[in-house]
Design an enzyme around this catalytic site. Sequence first.
Site, PDB file in Angstrom:
ATOM      1  N   THR A 150      -8.849   1.498   2.879  1.00 55.12           N
ATOM      2  CA  THR A 150      -9.071   0.175   2.302  1.00 55.12           C
ATOM      3  C   THR A 150      -8.838  -0.922   3.324  1.00 55.12           C
ATOM      4  OG1 THR A 150      -6.790   0.188   1.525  1.00 55.12           O
ATOM      5  CG2 THR A 150      -8.463   0.889  -0.037  1.00 55.12           C
ATOM      6  N   HIS A 195      -0.746   1.545   7.873  1.00 59.78           N
ATOM      7  CA  HIS A 195       0.462   0.736   7.996  1.00 59.78           C
ATOM      8  C   HIS A 195       1.692   1.613   7.783  1.00 59.78           C
ATOM      9  CE1 HIS A 195       0.559   0.739   3.601  1.00 59.78           C
ATOM     10  NE2 HIS A 195      -0.710   0.343   3.611  1.00 59.78           N
ATOM     11  N   HIS A 211       1.946   4.418   5.296  1.00 60.61           N
ATOM     12  CA  HIS A 211       1.219   5.680   5.452  1.00 60.61           C
ATOM     13  C   HIS A 211       1.999   6.692   6.277  1.00 60.61           C
ATOM     14  CE1 HIS A 211      -2.406   3.020   4.753  1.00 60.61           C
ATOM     15  NE2 HIS A 211      -2.606   3.989   3.887  1.00 60.61           N
ATOM     16  N   LYS A 231      -1.107  -0.106  -9.322  1.00 60.20           N
ATOM     17  CA  LYS A 231      -1.652  -1.466  -9.242  1.00 60.20           C
ATOM     18  C   LYS A 231      -1.580  -2.098 -10.627  1.00 60.20           C
ATOM     19  CE  LYS A 231      -3.107  -1.139  -4.939  1.00 60.20           C
ATOM     20  NZ  LYS A 231      -2.664   0.242  -4.734  1.00 60.20           N
ATOM     21  N   ARG A 234      -8.847  -4.222  -9.187  1.00 64.31           N
ATOM     22  CA  ARG A 234      -8.975  -4.578  -7.783  1.00 64.31           C
ATOM     23  C   ARG A 234     -10.370  -5.082  -7.467  1.00 64.31           C
ATOM     24  NH1 ARG A 234      -6.751   0.591  -4.845  1.00 64.31           N
ATOM     25  NH2 ARG A 234      -6.722  -0.759  -3.043  1.00 64.31           N
ATOM     26  N   GLN A 265     -10.600  12.039  -7.686  1.00 65.39           N
ATOM     27  CA  GLN A 265      -9.574  12.627  -6.830  1.00 65.39           C
ATOM     28  C   GLN A 265      -9.255  14.058  -7.261  1.00 65.39           C
ATOM     29  OE1 GLN A 265      -6.262  10.187  -5.496  1.00 65.39           O
ATOM     30  NE2 GLN A 265      -5.071  12.066  -5.300  1.00 65.39           N
ATOM     31  N   ASP A 313       3.263   7.507  -6.395  1.00 66.01           N
ATOM     32  CA  ASP A 313       2.288   6.996  -7.363  1.00 66.01           C
ATOM     33  C   ASP A 313       1.092   7.934  -7.522  1.00 66.01           C
ATOM     34  OD1 ASP A 313       1.272   6.584  -4.868  1.00 66.01           O
ATOM     35  OD2 ASP A 313       0.675   4.510  -5.186  1.00 66.01           O
ATOM     36  N   LYS A 368       8.818  -2.815  -0.720  1.00 60.90           N
ATOM     37  CA  LYS A 368       8.317  -1.602  -0.092  1.00 60.90           C
ATOM     38  C   LYS A 368       8.520  -1.730   1.405  1.00 60.90           C
ATOM     39  CE  LYS A 368       4.503  -0.684  -3.215  1.00 60.90           C
ATOM     40  NZ  LYS A 368       3.040  -0.708  -3.323  1.00 60.90           N
ATOM     41  N   LYS A 376       6.384  -4.072   3.954  1.00 61.30           N
ATOM     42  CA  LYS A 376       5.767  -5.240   3.328  1.00 61.30           C
ATOM     43  C   LYS A 376       6.733  -6.407   3.471  1.00 61.30           C
ATOM     44  CE  LYS A 376       2.112  -3.219   1.568  1.00 61.30           C
ATOM     45  NZ  LYS A 376       0.761  -3.535   2.009  1.00 61.30           N
ATOM     46  N   THR A 377       6.310  -7.419   4.185  1.00 58.94           N
ATOM     47  CA  THR A 377       7.149  -8.599   4.345  1.00 58.94           C
ATOM     48  C   THR A 377       6.359  -9.811   3.878  1.00 58.94           C
ATOM     49  OG1 THR A 377       6.368  -9.237   6.528  1.00 58.94           O
ATOM     50  CG2 THR A 377       8.101  -7.574   6.433  1.00 58.94           C
TER      51      THR A 377
END
Length: 430
Positions: A43, A48, A51, A85, A89, A179, A200, A235, A238-239
């Site tokens: 995506t 990041h 992963h 989510k 999206r 999936q 998740d 997480k 994530k900032t």
Amino acid sequence: MSCLPIFGELVERGCVFQATDEAGIEALLASGAAPVYVGIDPTAESLHLGHLLPLLTLRRFQRAGHRPIVVLGGATALIGDPSGKFSERVMLAPETVEEATESIRRQIGRFLDLAPDPWGARILNNRDWIHPLGVIPFLRDVGKHFPMGAMLGKESVRTRLGTEGSGLSFTEFSYLLLQAYDYDHLCQSEGCRLQVGGSDQWGNITAGIDLIRRRQGLEAYGLTLPLVTTAAGTKLGKTEAGTVWLDAQRTSPYAFYQYLLQIDDRDVGRLLRYFSERECAAIRALEEAHALEPEKRTAQKALAYELTALVHGSRETDRVMRVSETLFDGRSISDLDSESFRLLESAIPGTVVPATPEGWQLVDLLVATGLVSSKSRARSDIQAGAISVNQLRVDAVGKRLARDEFLWGRYLLLRHGRRHYAWVRLDREG
RNA sequence: GGAGGGGUACCCAAGCGGCCAACGGGGGCAGACUGUAAAUCUGCUGGCUUUUGCCUUCGUAGGUUCGAAUCCUACCCCCUCCA
């Protein structure tokens, strides 16, 4: 060939959040080299920090003698996974997914051995088997195996339908089937019977297992990894400033290293167990040393060094460490030589400005380097005492910098707050 | 298709003709204290301009008014219920 035991180690490291059948998984892994699969939806153009755990887990499986398979979701990324989510999206353009798939494919080589032998990791793209699939065959052969009740009972579906202000389109609702089909396909074509994913992904993984049981009559397994959170409740990676990417163009190796160096004391032991290749005993020793002298950040340094070296190479990491030490060891700026400045220039943000006879307004330089977002902000920060030039605090809002205040007539080191630095270099001409 | 509710700054959320660049909370940034921590306290949190103001912002486009986030019209989007 024989494989090293690995499941117990994963458990010891806290890497197993849920597993469908621990005994079954251990038996599968003990029976020989087993394909293990992780799915990643492309995506964005880069992986990041989030992963990293799945990839490093695959790496561990590979070290133990198993064969990693990474499925890039060239098809599923076009749909969007509703798991985790809270709202529908925005759909990505096919070209975007295409490009992201290719750049992520290149990144994976850093973590897995892609050698073309039986142990070599494989990278597949699920569009190769999903796109050729016709709608009717899909509905008959796959959709028929999914009872509506079970679908509606899935956590990801329930939260979306039960949340005021959100919703769920049929498109995202179908993600689960695609999936599940991936897993079914891999089981058939690669003999893969173990899927690993983030916490998740539990619903998606178990859906695949059910499908395999129904269509092939085989037992497949799944395990999920913990969601890596920080003591601050966010997480990992994530900032407010954004995501910590693995791509050096998006997150510089310096920023990457600094992010990990600043990890909360309460998190660092857990993160070492997740990410480090050190043995658990060695990590415990690090934790004990750290508890005695937390201000030394021994554990954070170990974590930051190891991961930065893994992602960006040890050469780059050594540079980044030297820059960090230079900036934070409290030495006077006059001890820096121009060589260090050249190093700094490659690590932290900065800007080149032309020399002018009247000099430069500090507020303009602060904005030009990106250290602050606007001139108003720059002024109020100067008033608050947050700005230093060449390690000396500035208190004059209208501060102007003439050439003789530049080190060696060329360089300025600007600092915002405790830990944000930027450089300014005068252009040679003029 | 019908009925109702709603779209406000990074997020949540007040405001419902002037005192609104917009209460409050969260987040973020900064200062003090520290360990480039945590906790705590303080300040800031649209832009330009060194403080007088000016400009832009309350889903979008128009309109009413001396004056609108607040009233009117049209349109777009979201949610709930009914069909």
